[in-house]
Design an enzyme around this catalytic site. Structure first.
Site, PDB file in Angstrom:
ATOM      1  CG  HIS A  13      -1.637   1.261   1.328  1.00 52.45           C
ATOM      2  ND1 HIS A  13      -2.581   1.733   0.594  1.00 52.45           N
ATOM      3  CD2 HIS A  13      -1.206   2.205   2.270  1.00 52.45           C
ATOM      4  CE1 HIS A  13      -2.899   3.012   1.099  1.00 52.45           C
ATOM      5  NE2 HIS A  13      -2.138   3.300   2.354  1.00 52.45           N
ATOM      6  CG  ASP A  23       5.986  18.873 -26.300  1.00 54.45           C
ATOM      7  OD1 ASP A  23       6.500  17.869 -24.969  1.00 54.45           O
ATOM      8  OD2 ASP A  23       5.213  18.133 -27.066  1.00 54.45           O
ATOM      9  CD1 TRP A  33       6.493   3.391   4.220  1.00 55.88           C
ATOM     10  CD2 TRP A  33       7.632   4.180   2.586  1.00 55.88           C
ATOM     11  NE1 TRP A  33       6.802   4.685   4.552  1.00 55.88           N
ATOM     12  CE2 TRP A  33       7.458   5.309   3.565  1.00 55.88           C
ATOM     13  CE3 TRP A  33       8.369   4.412   1.382  1.00 55.88           C
ATOM     14  CZ2 TRP A  33       8.461   6.302   3.354  1.00 55.88           C
ATOM     15  CZ3 TRP A  33       8.997   5.767   1.212  1.00 55.88           C
ATOM     16  CH2 TRP A  33       8.968   6.629   2.212  1.00 55.88           C
ATOM     17  CB  SER A  39      10.494   6.572 -14.142  1.00 51.60           C
ATOM     18  OG  SER A  39       9.384   7.287 -14.430  1.00 51.60           O
ATOM     19  CB  SER A  40      11.945   9.974 -10.362  1.00 51.87           C
ATOM     20  OG  SER A  40      10.914   8.984 -10.042  1.00 51.87           O
ATOM     21  CG  HIS A  75      12.990  14.567   5.733  1.00 51.99           C
ATOM     22  ND1 HIS A  75      11.881  13.879   6.549  1.00 51.99           N
ATOM     23  CD2 HIS A  75      12.683  15.906   5.436  1.00 51.99           C
ATOM     24  CE1 HIS A  75      11.101  15.147   6.879  1.00 51.99           C
ATOM     25  NE2 HIS A  75      11.701  16.342   6.009  1.00 51.99           N
ATOM     26  CD  GLU A 126       9.666  10.157  -2.671  1.00 53.16           C
ATOM     27  OE1 GLU A 126      10.596  10.415  -3.485  1.00 53.16           O
ATOM     28  OE2 GLU A 126       8.408   9.960  -2.916  1.00 53.16           O
ATOM     29  CE1 TYR A 177       8.810  19.750   3.843  1.00 54.92           C
ATOM     30  CE2 TYR A 177      10.560  18.322   4.414  1.00 54.92           C
ATOM     31  CZ  TYR A 177       9.484  18.912   4.615  1.00 54.92           C
ATOM     32  OH  TYR A 177       9.293  19.238   5.891  1.00 54.92           O
ATOM     33  CB  SER A 221       0.423  29.019  -4.790  1.00 59.07           C
ATOM     34  OG  SER A 221       0.861  28.516  -3.763  1.00 59.07           O
ATOM     35  CG  HIS A 252      13.381  14.427  11.436  1.00 61.48           C
ATOM     36  ND1 HIS A 252      12.885  15.667  10.868  1.00 61.48           N
ATOM     37  CD2 HIS A 252      12.629  13.346  10.555  1.00 61.48           C
ATOM     38  CE1 HIS A 252      12.454  15.570   9.875  1.00 61.48           C
ATOM     39  NE2 HIS A 252      12.155  14.317   9.453  1.00 61.48           N
ATOM     40  CG  HIS A 253      12.238   9.911   9.111  1.00 57.66           C
ATOM     41  ND1 HIS A 253      10.763   9.890   8.813  1.00 57.66           N
ATOM     42  CD2 HIS A 253      12.727  11.298   8.488  1.00 57.66           C
ATOM     43  CE1 HIS A 253      10.612  10.860   8.086  1.00 57.66           C
ATOM     44  NE2 HIS A 253      11.705  11.674   7.781  1.00 57.66           N
ATOM     45  CB  THR A 295       6.153  24.913   6.639  1.00 56.35           C
ATOM     46  OG1 THR A 295       7.327  24.280   6.201  1.00 56.35           O
ATOM     47  CG2 THR A 295       4.626  24.402   6.028  1.00 56.35           C
ATOM     48  CE  LYS A 328       6.074  26.940  -0.279  1.00 54.22           C
ATOM     49  NZ  LYS A 328       5.353  27.719  -1.479  1.00 54.22           N
ATOM     50  NE  ARG A 366       4.177   3.139  10.669  1.00 52.73           N
ATOM     51  CZ  ARG A 366       5.065   3.695  10.027  1.00 52.73           C
ATOM     52  NH1 ARG A 366       5.957   4.365  10.477  1.00 52.73           N
ATOM     53  NH2 ARG A 366       5.075   3.533   8.942  1.00 52.73           N
TER      54      ARG A 366
END
Lengths: 307, 535
Positions: free
Chosen positions: B77, B106, B142, B170-171, B254, B256, B258, B269, B303-304, B329, B332, B451
């Site tokens: 998932h 293009d 994951w 791809s990315s 991390h 990722e 963002y 915006s 921090h993870h 943040t 924003k 979890r």
């Protein structure tokens, strides 16, 4: 094609062929690793499809370029594309250098009991922490991964504090020679570029051949180096130094191989007269790549062989 | 050497006929649509797996499946939603919108653009095929921490590794293309500070992708050799360290997160000024805040890992650096609120999604701050509080902005209007059910429910029951969304060129359904100034 117009190419089959090729290659590789009979042949098929795609795709781009279908804007797009591709390669190598630094500065000393690590003596009774990782466990000890390690004898008194990679592989032998070869190849390639800008085709060919020869010589010495290291007992399976050593130098050697192939293609294209003094991004892109591979080697020489 | 002249392009041809159009296409609009549909299908597959998770958690005790399969469900998932749904959806939006927004015909490298997309179905196929392999699909979460993913993982893990490699190719190609497009194909008269914020946020996201994805490729390559070739990167018996895996993974992981939220900031915006009928407040501070967040995202990864072991100095550094992200943040969020301040607001579907994004994403941001406090994280780590946090930022954040963007630009993509009444029903259905689904998970986590566990003790039963009911209702809302989109494409009323009268942006100057090739000649300075967000 004029400067005001944009170039938008027609539809193409090459990408989907590439996807089929690369996926076939990976599925074959995974099956081959799991001991499936047809794994290796599927892998070879995938590689063949991928190489076919590269010939076709790059060939089409070369044709379009020599037919004058690209303007300055297309040229700039290629430049942005190549530079950020190289940056992504830098980050790939950075992951492996990061692993090397982490093991050297943190995990190996910790396993040896640094930083008040009170658990180590209990968990690792016969443990002596030495960089290059050839002396952790008794010969024949089984790893978690199921691989058996066999370590050569460690010189008396060698520990993490005083050991350097030089105790395994002498940096001032073949590695220093290889450094000289690669640096020289960077110089010869720059001479080839100057010759190209001046329009002296015979000189370009001479300097390019010299560059390729230096690259191939590098690869030859690297193979010798591997066989020495292997005979001395440094293997991928002999702990973290062997892991980082072979993965870093292995990926680097792979990149040198790819670079040498690309230079050979450029040599062929120079002979065909594809480039002129102002319009030769194909040459420059490969030169950038070659210099990148050079710089990675300098990092390898300093951190993997020397310090 | 003359054969290639046959393929010389005349710019004025329309799409090819037949199915092969989609395989061969080099058109940014076609490729954008392919990305969006692929992402939507993956969203439904990932959602189906989530329904399985919530069904198992409906009541305490083992309900439907083996624990190993439950772990496969949570793992797949997460992977499918992150790499298959959210990221491709944003690349699809980028493909569709960026060339129109910067006045380019293009993408800069159209053939490579095709490959960026056409790798995805193969990668997704390989990833999903692991469900049918001996030993089952990957079940290590994951984040695929070693040694779960090296020593103790099923054979299918090697297929997962190659799928991640392909997704990474791809990315990276997509990101390179977007950088080249924005920097090189932009209309000559458009300065960087004229660019719409969606373009800015995607440009900055591209740098995150190119910096982070290769590190992920390195991590899975080390996993591959640890598993198959006897290296010892993550094996302490050989001098490596499983904790090193976490450092390398989160150095990717991390940035990722963002990558999945900066383009969302861009979308919002655009939508809020349109429906508040006021210019965006603080355009340049938005740009600088985005760049600051991107920079900070590279230096906060550990921090993870507050509970995996780190010197205290490290914990303090990573805690304070993490707190720092709240500053840009906050800039924003306050800018969005100031944009709405005293505006004449209306609440069409895109605005509903955008306003609720601001509210719900901020909740997710605040719970993130709580998790970033190292001593408090000792209580929260690996509980349902974390699950609630990242679903608030990724579902009611990233996914919310994707749905908002779909309703906002659907008229430009199809030339037709969606059914506003149904869209509003869908919005209220989704926003109520999603809060019923995720809000109780905060309480579960604070009370200590871990979890990735298929069973739980009795005191967690009520909140899990409520959460599951919310989950089923939220899942069902996507049936209505599918209907609204298909109904719009098939039967929608013709849209005007600028269906939102106060919308700004070059894309609205095109025909109601943007023509197959737009901006063959670049827009004028006057037009760019008229349509600029920075005014």
């Amino acid at each position: 094609m004029s400067e005001q117009e944009y170039y938008v190419p027609h539809g193409t089959y090459w990408p989907i062929i590439g996807s089929i090729g690369v996926s076939t290659l990976f599925v074959g590789f995974a099956n081959q690793m799991h001991g499936v009979e047809w794994g290796a042949s599927v892998m070879a098929l995938g590689l063949a499809i991928t190489v076919f795609m590269m010939f076709g795709w790059f060939g089409q781009v070369v044709n379009e370029s020599t037919n004058g279908m690209y303007n300055k804007q297309v040229d700039r797009s290629f430049r942005w594309g190549m530079s950020w591709f190289i940056f992504s390669e830098v980050m790939f190598f950075a992951a492996f250098f990061g692993a090397l630094f982490y093991a050297r500065a943190l995990s190996v000393p910790w396993l040896g009991g640094a930083d008040n690590n009170i658990f180590t003596p209990d968990l690792w009774n016969a443990f002596s922490a030495s960089w290059h990782q050839m002396a952790f466990l008794a010969p024949g000890t089984e790893l978690q991964s199921g691989t058996t390690m066999s370590f050569p004898a460690v010189p008396e008194g060698l520990t993490i504090e005083n050991a350097t990679p030089a105790d395994v592989v002498d940096p001032w032998g073949l590695p220093a020679l290889n450094t000289a070869l690669l640096l020289a190849s960077g110089v010869t390639l720059t001479y080839a570029h100057h010759a190209l800008r001046a329009g002296h085709r015979n000189q370009i060919i001479g300097w390019l051949v010299a560059t390729i020869a230096l690259g191939v010589a590098f690869l030859g010495f690297q193979i010798m180096e591997y066989s020495h290291a292997y005979a001395d007992g440094l293997k991928m399976t002999t702990g973290i130094y062997g892991s980082t050593f072979y993965m870093l130098t292995g990926f680097h050697g792979f990149h040198v191989t790819v670079g040498a192939i690309m230079l050979t293609v450029i040599l062929y294209r120079v002979q065909k007269g594809h480039f002129d003094a102002d319009n030769h991004f194909g040459f420059e892109g490969v030169a950038w790549y070659w210099h990148f591979v050079d710089v990675v080697w300098l990092g390898l020489f300093v951190f993997v062989y020397w310090l | 050497m003359t054969t290639a002249t046959a393929s010389h392009d005349d710019h004025h041809h329309g799409p090819e006929k037949g199915l092969m159009r989609w395989v061969k296409t080099t058109n940014h609009k076609d490729i954008g649509s392919l990305y969006m549909w692929f992402a939507f299908i993956m969203l439904l597959i990932g959602g189906a797996l989530a329904m399985g998770i919530r069904a198992e958690l409906l009541a305490p005790g083992m309900q439907l499946m083996e624990p190993q399969f439950f772990n496969s469900l949570t793992t797949m998932h997460g992977l499918i939603m992150v790499f298959g749904a959210i990221m491709p959806a944003f690349v699809g939006l980028g493909n569709w919108l960026i060339p129109m927004m910067v006045g380019a015909p293009d993408m800069a490298l159209p053939r490579m653009n095709n490959w960026s997309f056409w790798i995805l179905p193969f990668a997704g196929g390989i990833l999903l095929s692991t469900f049918f392999m001996e030993g089952g699909a990957p079940a290590f979460g994951w984040t695929f921490y070693a040694p779960l993913s090296t020593t103790f993982a099923p054979d299918s893990t090697d297929f997962f590794i190659f799928a991640v490699h392909l997704l990474g190719f791809s990315s990276i190609m997509g990101a390179i293309n977007i950088i080249a497009t924005v920097l090189n194909m932009r209309a000559p008269e458009m300065k960087l500070m004229d660019m719409p914020l969606f373009v800015w946020t995607w440009l900055i996201t591209s740098f995150l992708l190119i910096g982070a994805m290769p590190v992920l490729a390195g991590a899975v390559t080390m996993m591959l050799t640890d598993r198959n070739f006897g290296t010892a990167f993550f094996d302490a018996t050989g001098g490596g360290d499983p904790v090193m895996f976490q450092h390398i993974f989160w150095f990717f992981g991390h940035p990722e997160v963002y990558i999945m939220i900066l383009p969302a900031f861009g979308v919002v915006s655009h939508i809020i000024p349109t429906f508040a009928r006021k210019p965006l407040f603080g355009y340049s501070s938005m740009v600088y805040a985005t760049a600051s967040i991107a920079f900070l995202s590279y230096i906060v990864w550990a921090h993870h890992m507050f509970l995996t072991g780190m010197p205290v100095a490290g914990e303090l550094y990573f805690m304070y650096a993490t707190m720092l992200i709240a500053v840009p943040t906050g800039v924003k969020v306050f800018n969005w609120i100031s944009t709405m301040w005293r505006g004449s607001m209306t609440f069409e579907a895109p605005m509903l999604w955008a306003v609720s994004f601001v509210f719900l994403f901020t909740i997710g941001g605040f719970s993130g701050l709580m998790l970033g406090i190292a001593p408090a994280d000792i209580q929260y780590h690996d509980t349902y509080f974390v699950v609630a946090h990242f679903h608030y930022v990724l579902v009611t954040g990233a996914l919310w902005s994707i749905i908002a963007a779909t309703f906002y630009w659907l008229p430009k993509w199809t030339g037709k209007m969606y059914n506003e009444g149904l869209a509003k029903v869908h919005f209220w259905w989704a926003i109520i059910s999603v809060n019923v689904l995720f809000f109780p998970q905060h309480f579960l986590g604070l009370a200590g429910m871990p979890r990735r566990i298929p069973d739980y003790s009795l005191q967690f039963a009520d909140f899990n029951y409520i959460s599951s009911i919310g989950g089923f209702a939220f899942g069902a809302s996507f049936i209505l969304l599918t209907y609204i989109i298909i109904d719009c494409v098939r039967n929608g009323k013709p849209a005007e060129a600028r269906p939102w009268p106060s919308a700004k942006g070059l894309e609205w100057t095109l025909e109601p359904k943007a023509q197959y090739h737009s901006f063959n000649t670049p827009p004028s300075r006057k037009l760019i100034e008229q349509e600029s967000q920075n005014s």
